[in-house]
Design a protein around this motif. Sequence first.
Motif, PDB file in Angstrom:
ATOM      1  N   GLY A 126      -1.263  51.312 -54.262  1.00  0.00           N
ATOM      2  CA  GLY A 126      -0.373  50.161 -54.248  1.00  0.00           C
ATOM      3  C   GLY A 126       0.227  49.858 -52.890  1.00  0.00           C
ATOM      4  N   LYS A 127      -0.268  50.508 -51.832  1.00  0.00           N
ATOM      5  CA  LYS A 127       0.245  50.267 -50.485  1.00  0.00           C
ATOM      6  C   LYS A 127      -0.593  49.189 -49.798  1.00  0.00           C
ATOM      7  N   ALA A 128       0.093  48.227 -49.194  1.00  0.00           N
ATOM      8  CA  ALA A 128      -0.598  47.116 -48.529  1.00  0.00           C
ATOM      9  C   ALA A 128      -1.436  47.632 -47.363  1.00  0.00           C
ATOM     10  N   GLN A 129      -2.662  47.114 -47.258  1.00  0.00           N
ATOM     11  CA  GLN A 129      -3.585  47.498 -46.196  1.00  0.00           C
ATOM     12  C   GLN A 129      -3.942  46.341 -45.269  1.00  0.00           C
ATOM     13  N   SER A 130      -3.851  45.116 -45.792  1.00  0.00           N
ATOM     14  CA  SER A 130      -4.217  43.959 -44.987  1.00  0.00           C
ATOM     15  C   SER A 130      -3.501  42.718 -45.506  1.00  0.00           C
ATOM     16  N   ILE A 131      -3.532  41.676 -44.676  1.00  0.00           N
ATOM     17  CA  ILE A 131      -2.869  40.408 -44.997  1.00  0.00           C
ATOM     18  C   ILE A 131      -3.818  39.261 -44.694  1.00  0.00           C
ATOM     19  N   LYS A 132      -3.866  38.298 -45.597  1.00  0.00           N
ATOM     20  CA  LYS A 132      -4.531  37.014 -45.361  1.00  0.00           C
ATOM     21  C   LYS A 132      -3.476  35.925 -45.529  1.00  0.00           C
ATOM     22  N   ILE A 133      -3.579  34.874 -44.738  1.00  0.00           N
ATOM     23  CA  ILE A 133      -2.584  33.805 -44.753  1.00  0.00           C
ATOM     24  C   ILE A 133      -3.301  32.470 -44.907  1.00  0.00           C
ATOM     25  N   LYS A 134      -2.691  31.602 -45.709  1.00  0.00           N
ATOM     26  CA  LYS A 134      -3.263  30.266 -45.944  1.00  0.00           C
ATOM     27  C   LYS A 134      -2.116  29.275 -46.023  1.00  0.00           C
ATOM     28  N   GLY A 135      -2.256  28.145 -45.366  1.00  0.00           N
ATOM     29  CA  GLY A 135      -1.237  27.111 -45.432  1.00  0.00           C
ATOM     30  C   GLY A 135      -1.020  26.628 -46.854  1.00  0.00           C
ATOM     31  N   ILE A 136       0.213  26.337 -47.200  1.00  0.00           N
ATOM     32  CA  ILE A 136       0.529  25.853 -48.549  1.00  0.00           C
ATOM     33  C   ILE A 136       0.084  24.405 -48.720  1.00  0.00           C
ATOM     34  N   SER A 137       0.408  23.573 -47.754  1.00  0.00           N
ATOM     35  CA  SER A 137       0.088  22.151 -47.856  1.00  0.00           C
ATOM     36  C   SER A 137      -1.344  21.877 -47.411  1.00  0.00           C
ATOM     37  N   PRO A 138      -2.069  21.045 -48.140  1.00  0.00           N
ATOM     38  CA  PRO A 138      -3.410  20.663 -47.677  1.00  0.00           C
ATOM     39  C   PRO A 138      -3.343  19.788 -46.424  1.00  0.00           C
ATOM     40  N   ASP A 139      -2.154  19.265 -46.113  1.00  0.00           N
ATOM     41  CA  ASP A 139      -1.977  18.405 -44.949  1.00  0.00           C
ATOM     42  C   ASP A 139      -1.505  19.162 -43.713  1.00  0.00           C
ATOM     43  N   ILE A 140      -1.536  20.500 -43.771  1.00  0.00           N
ATOM     44  CA  ILE A 140      -1.093  21.297 -42.632  1.00  0.00           C
ATOM     45  C   ILE A 140      -1.962  20.989 -41.415  1.00  0.00           C
ATOM     46  N   ASP A 141      -1.356  20.976 -40.248  1.00  0.00           N
ATOM     47  CA  ASP A 141      -2.066  20.686 -39.004  1.00  0.00           C
ATOM     48  C   ASP A 141      -3.212  21.687 -38.818  1.00  0.00           C
ATOM     49  N   PHE A 142      -4.383  21.199 -38.455  1.00  0.00           N
ATOM     50  CA  PHE A 142      -5.568  22.041 -38.317  1.00  0.00           C
ATOM     51  C   PHE A 142      -5.389  23.119 -37.249  1.00  0.00           C
ATOM     52  N   SER A 143      -4.452  22.942 -36.344  1.00  0.00           N
ATOM     53  CA  SER A 143      -4.264  23.926 -35.277  1.00  0.00           C
ATOM     54  C   SER A 143      -3.666  25.236 -35.792  1.00  0.00           C
ATOM     55  N   PHE A 144      -3.111  25.227 -37.005  1.00  0.00           N
ATOM     56  CA  PHE A 144      -2.631  26.459 -37.604  1.00  0.00           C
ATOM     57  C   PHE A 144      -3.798  27.110 -38.343  1.00  0.00           C
ATOM     58  N   ASP A 145      -4.512  27.951 -37.633  1.00  0.00           N
ATOM     59  CA  ASP A 145      -5.723  28.577 -38.171  1.00  0.00           C
ATOM     60  C   ASP A 145      -5.380  29.854 -38.928  1.00  0.00           C
ATOM     61  N   PHE A 146      -4.387  29.785 -39.807  1.00  0.00           N
ATOM     62  CA  PHE A 146      -3.955  30.974 -40.530  1.00  0.00           C
ATOM     63  C   PHE A 146      -5.112  31.650 -41.247  1.00  0.00           C
ATOM     64  N   GLN A 147      -6.019  30.859 -41.815  1.00  0.00           N
ATOM     65  CA  GLN A 147      -7.115  31.414 -42.605  1.00  0.00           C
ATOM     66  C   GLN A 147      -8.042  32.276 -41.758  1.00  0.00           C
ATOM     67  N   ASP A 148      -7.997  32.124 -40.444  1.00  0.00           N
ATOM     68  CA  ASP A 148      -8.856  32.920 -39.552  1.00  0.00           C
ATOM     69  C   ASP A 148      -8.261  34.285 -39.220  1.00  0.00           C
ATOM     70  N   LEU A 149      -6.994  34.480 -39.522  1.00  0.00           N
ATOM     71  CA  LEU A 149      -6.356  35.760 -39.216  1.00  0.00           C
ATOM     72  C   LEU A 149      -6.835  36.839 -40.184  1.00  0.00           C
ATOM     73  N   ASN A 150      -7.057  38.016 -39.643  1.00  0.00           N
ATOM     74  CA  ASN A 150      -7.474  39.173 -40.436  1.00  0.00           C
ATOM     75  C   ASN A 150      -6.558  40.339 -40.040  1.00  0.00           C
ATOM     76  N   LEU A 151      -5.378  40.349 -40.612  1.00  0.00           N
ATOM     77  CA  LEU A 151      -4.372  41.345 -40.247  1.00  0.00           C
ATOM     78  C   LEU A 151      -4.591  42.639 -41.016  1.00  0.00           C
ATOM     79  N   GLN A 152      -4.776  43.731 -40.271  1.00  0.00           N
ATOM     80  CA  GLN A 152      -5.007  45.054 -40.851  1.00  0.00           C
ATOM     81  C   GLN A 152      -3.839  45.967 -40.517  1.00  0.00           C
ATOM     82  N   ARG A 153      -3.439  46.776 -41.489  1.00  0.00           N
ATOM     83  CA  ARG A 153      -2.322  47.710 -41.265  1.00  0.00           C
ATOM     84  C   ARG A 153      -2.647  48.657 -40.110  1.00  0.00           C
ATOM     85  N   VAL A 154      -1.631  48.897 -39.274  1.00  0.00           N
ATOM     86  CA  VAL A 154      -1.743  49.886 -38.194  1.00  0.00           C
ATOM     87  C   VAL A 154      -0.590  50.864 -38.326  1.00  0.00           C
ATOM     88  N   ASP A 155      -0.803  52.069 -37.840  1.00  0.00           N
ATOM     89  CA  ASP A 155       0.243  53.091 -37.899  1.00  0.00           C
ATOM     90  C   ASP A 155       1.128  53.055 -36.669  1.00  0.00           C
TER      91      ASP A 155
END
Length: 101
Positions: A72-101
């Motif tokens: 149950g411990k978080a290992q990674s994060i994905k992010i997606k804009g809530i609004s379909p009208d979000i500015d394309f420059s916010f490439d949240f979907q491209d982020l691949n955040l992995q837990r680091v120690d």
Amino acid sequence: MTLKNYIGFYKDNWFGKAEVFKKKGKLYIKFLRSPKLNGELQYYKDNTFAVKWEYQDMNADAFVTFSLNNSGKAQSIKIKGISPDIDFSFDFQDLNLQRVD
């Protein structure tokens, strides 16, 4: 849901580190390279939270979804804009955040 399972540092190879931390009993996220990307994580459903960035001029609120390990411990994060009208420059979907120690 145990908040401490989400707390920690996560890193994307391109965007750098983000920290998930607890403040006044609530979860927050902040990106160390982009001080405008910080805000409270509000529970949405399952392992997904909605973040309303403190700097609202961006109009880029997003869903933050954690992937958990068998304990149950978080290992990674994905992010997606809530609004379909979000500015394309916010490439949240491209982020691949992995837990680091």
